[in-house]
Enzyme design. Structure first.
Site, PDB file in Angstrom:
ATOM      1  N   ASP A   1      59.884   8.141  57.892  1.00 44.78           N
ATOM      2  CA  ASP A   1      61.167   8.131  58.605  1.00 44.78           C
ATOM      3  C   ASP A   1      61.144   7.206  59.823  1.00 44.78           C
ATOM      4  O   ASP A   1      62.147   7.039  60.506  1.00 44.78           O
ATOM      5  CB  ASP A   1      61.568   9.549  59.028  1.00 44.78           C
ATOM      6  CG  ASP A   1      60.528  10.227  59.929  1.00 44.78           C
ATOM      7  OD1 ASP A   1      59.653   9.522  60.469  1.00 44.78           O
ATOM      8  OD2 ASP A   1      60.593  11.461  60.084  1.00 44.78           O
TER       9      ASP A   1
ATOM     10  N   ASP B   1      46.978   0.592  68.613  1.00 42.98           N
ATOM     11  CA  ASP B   1      47.309   1.710  67.726  1.00 42.98           C
ATOM     12  C   ASP B   1      46.480   2.961  68.015  1.00 42.98           C
ATOM     13  O   ASP B   1      45.623   3.364  67.229  1.00 42.98           O
ATOM     14  CB  ASP B   1      47.160   1.287  66.262  1.00 42.98           C
ATOM     15  CG  ASP B   1      48.266   0.336  65.841  1.00 42.98           C
ATOM     16  OD1 ASP B   1      49.214   0.167  66.616  1.00 42.98           O
ATOM     17  OD2 ASP B   1      48.183  -0.237  64.750  1.00 42.98           O
TER      18      ASP B   1
ATOM     19  N   ASP C   1      44.100  -2.995  59.606  1.00 38.78           N
ATOM     20  CA  ASP C   1      45.444  -2.999  60.192  1.00 38.78           C
ATOM     21  C   ASP C   1      45.436  -2.524  61.636  1.00 38.78           C
ATOM     22  O   ASP C   1      46.439  -2.661  62.337  1.00 38.78           O
ATOM     23  CB  ASP C   1      46.395  -2.120  59.373  1.00 38.78           C
ATOM     24  CG  ASP C   1      47.119  -2.911  58.295  1.00 38.78           C
ATOM     25  OD1 ASP C   1      47.138  -4.152  58.403  1.00 38.78           O
ATOM     26  OD2 ASP C   1      47.647  -2.304  57.357  1.00 38.78           O
ATOM     27  N   ASN C   2      44.333  -1.934  62.078  1.00 37.43           N
ATOM     28  CA  ASN C   2      44.236  -1.469  63.456  1.00 37.43           C
ATOM     29  C   ASN C   2      43.286  -2.331  64.294  1.00 37.43           C
ATOM     30  O   ASN C   2      42.934  -1.951  65.401  1.00 37.43           O
ATOM     31  CB  ASN C   2      43.760  -0.006  63.503  1.00 37.43           C
ATOM     32  CG  ASN C   2      44.857   0.953  63.077  1.00 37.43           C
ATOM     33  OD1 ASN C   2      46.032   0.617  63.102  1.00 37.43           O
ATOM     34  ND2 ASN C   2      44.483   2.160  62.668  1.00 37.43           N
TER      35      ASN C   2
END
Length: 409
Positions: free
Chosen positions: A30, A174, A164-165
């Protein structure tokens, strides 16, 4: 992404919202962030900045009137929670994964364009080099090794060390299930959902090397792989050298000596076997004077050292430590050493129990603890009366050992 901001100093910052809602890249989520994780990122990024760690920053934290459903520990018990939006900043949000996806899709032209942009913006000195892509990789390897060495010297562990971090600028980004250790434990896992301990404290350096190998794969259309592998082979030595230098500073040692390696490792081994507090053991060691060291006397109130001195090897280690301090030079004094050690060994770090206390109060509408922590963590090396009254330099409360942090924290 909101765009790029250039401040009055000419510094460029990329602005990003976390938790503002769905984007084309939200997959099935979401796009919202829960309040508790937003508070942790808000506090952690600022705390790390003032500890001297390369990091993203946070400009604001806005609490939402809306609530979201979250299953914090993925155990089938979702609850409604308060949502929030964080406005965070970084010199760049490009990650290793940003390049991996381009290479895996065969988008070499776009890969080259992105890497050229990153070099132009952030590695300007090498932009005209014939081997700029190789030099870019070399700098990322070195800076990543240094970043993780700094993490280790502070007892910090990042809970999700995937590509990705990991920033291409080698800054900490992150903040999810991170953690500063209380008692020293090389197997410390900050993420309760990391069942295998993949990103345990001791595995963080190897996780960094693994990610850099993935970066090399991503850059393979642009550079010579054999040369890149040779650069990557130097990662371990770069990390170890930085790690040892940082711990020399933490112990107040001047210069480099052959015996330093064993002195540092044996100290860490004693800390782990006696389960002494990582942050306060180093901090309180700075208050020892040569007279104390000769007699094995612990200063009053040094609760972490009191526990460490129960170690059977404590007196032997003290003797070797005293001998090594004697080689610092004739001009070194107890006071000079104390000042040096207190400048690199913080008195206050963002422990999980401190963040949780602030979150619990904020959930009741009381934001004073968040503001207090923000103030204290901007001066982590300085003694502060308000922080002492709050117990920030005291032994962690017993209930803190039951705290759990997950990927949705």
């Amino acid at each position: 992404m909101l765009g790029e901001y250039v401040n009055s100093k000419g510094e460029r910052w990329e602005l990003q919202l976390k938790g503002s809602g769905k984007t084309p890249y939200s997959r099935h989520g979401d796009g919202r962030a829960v309040f508790r994780s937003s508070v942790r990122e808000f506090l952690a990024s600022e705390a790390m900045h003032y500890l001297g760690v390369p990091t993203s920053r946070v400009a604001s934290l806005v609490v939402s009137d809306e609530q979201v459903w979250r299953d914090q520990f993925y155990d089938g018990h979702p609850i409604r929670e308060k949502a929030a939006v964080v406005l965070r900043l970084a010199k760049s949000w490009f990650r290793i994964g940003s390049l991996e996806i381009l290479t895996s899709n065969g988008e070499t032209d776009l890969l080259r364009k992105v890497v050229d942009f990153v070099i132009e913006q952030h590695f300007n000195k090498i932009k005209d080099s014939k081997e700029k892509y190789l030099e870019f990789f070399s700098q990322v390897v070195t800076k990543t090794a240094h970043m993780i060495a700094i993490w280790q010297a502070l007892g910090f562990a990042h809970g999700v060390c995937n590509t990705d971090n990991f920033s291409l600028l080698s800054m900490t980004i992150d903040y999810g299930p991170f953690g500063f250790m209380d008692t020293y434990n090389s197997d410390f896992v900050p993420n309760t959902s990391d069942d295998e301990g993949r990103y345990s404290f001791s595995n963080q350096p190897s996780a960094g090397q693994y990610n850099l190998a993935k970066l090399l794969d991503a850059l393979s259309p642009l550079i010579d792989l054999a040369s890149g592998k040779k650069i990557l082979q130097g990662y371990a030595a770069e990390f170890n050298n930085c790690f040892m230098d940082l711990h020399r500073q933490k112990l107040g040692l001047v210069g480099r000596r052959d015996e330093d390696d064993m002195l540092i490792k044996s100290f860490l081994q004693m800390m782990e076997s006696s389960q002494t507090d990582f942050t306060m053991t180093f901090r309180q060691l700075g208050n020892l004077i040569l007279g104390h060291i000769e007699q094995g006397v612990i200063p009053p109130g040094a609760w972490a050292l009191d526990k460490l001195k129960q170690q059977k090897n404590w007196r032997d280690w003290l003797g070797r430590y005293q001998e090594r301090l004697g080689r610092n030079g004739d001009h070194d004094t107890d006071e000079k050493r104390r000042i040096r050690m207190h400048a690199v060994n913080p008195r206050y770090v963002l422990r999980n129990w401190m963040a949780q206390t602030a979150i619990d109060k904020a959930n009741r509408g009381d934001y004073t603890e968040i503001r207090h922590l923000m103030d204290v963590l901007q001066r982590p090396f300085n003694y502060q009366e308000s922080a002492e009254r709050a117990g920030y330099a005291a032994p962690p409360p017993p209930w803190s050992t039951k705290l759990r942090v997950s990927c949705s924290s």
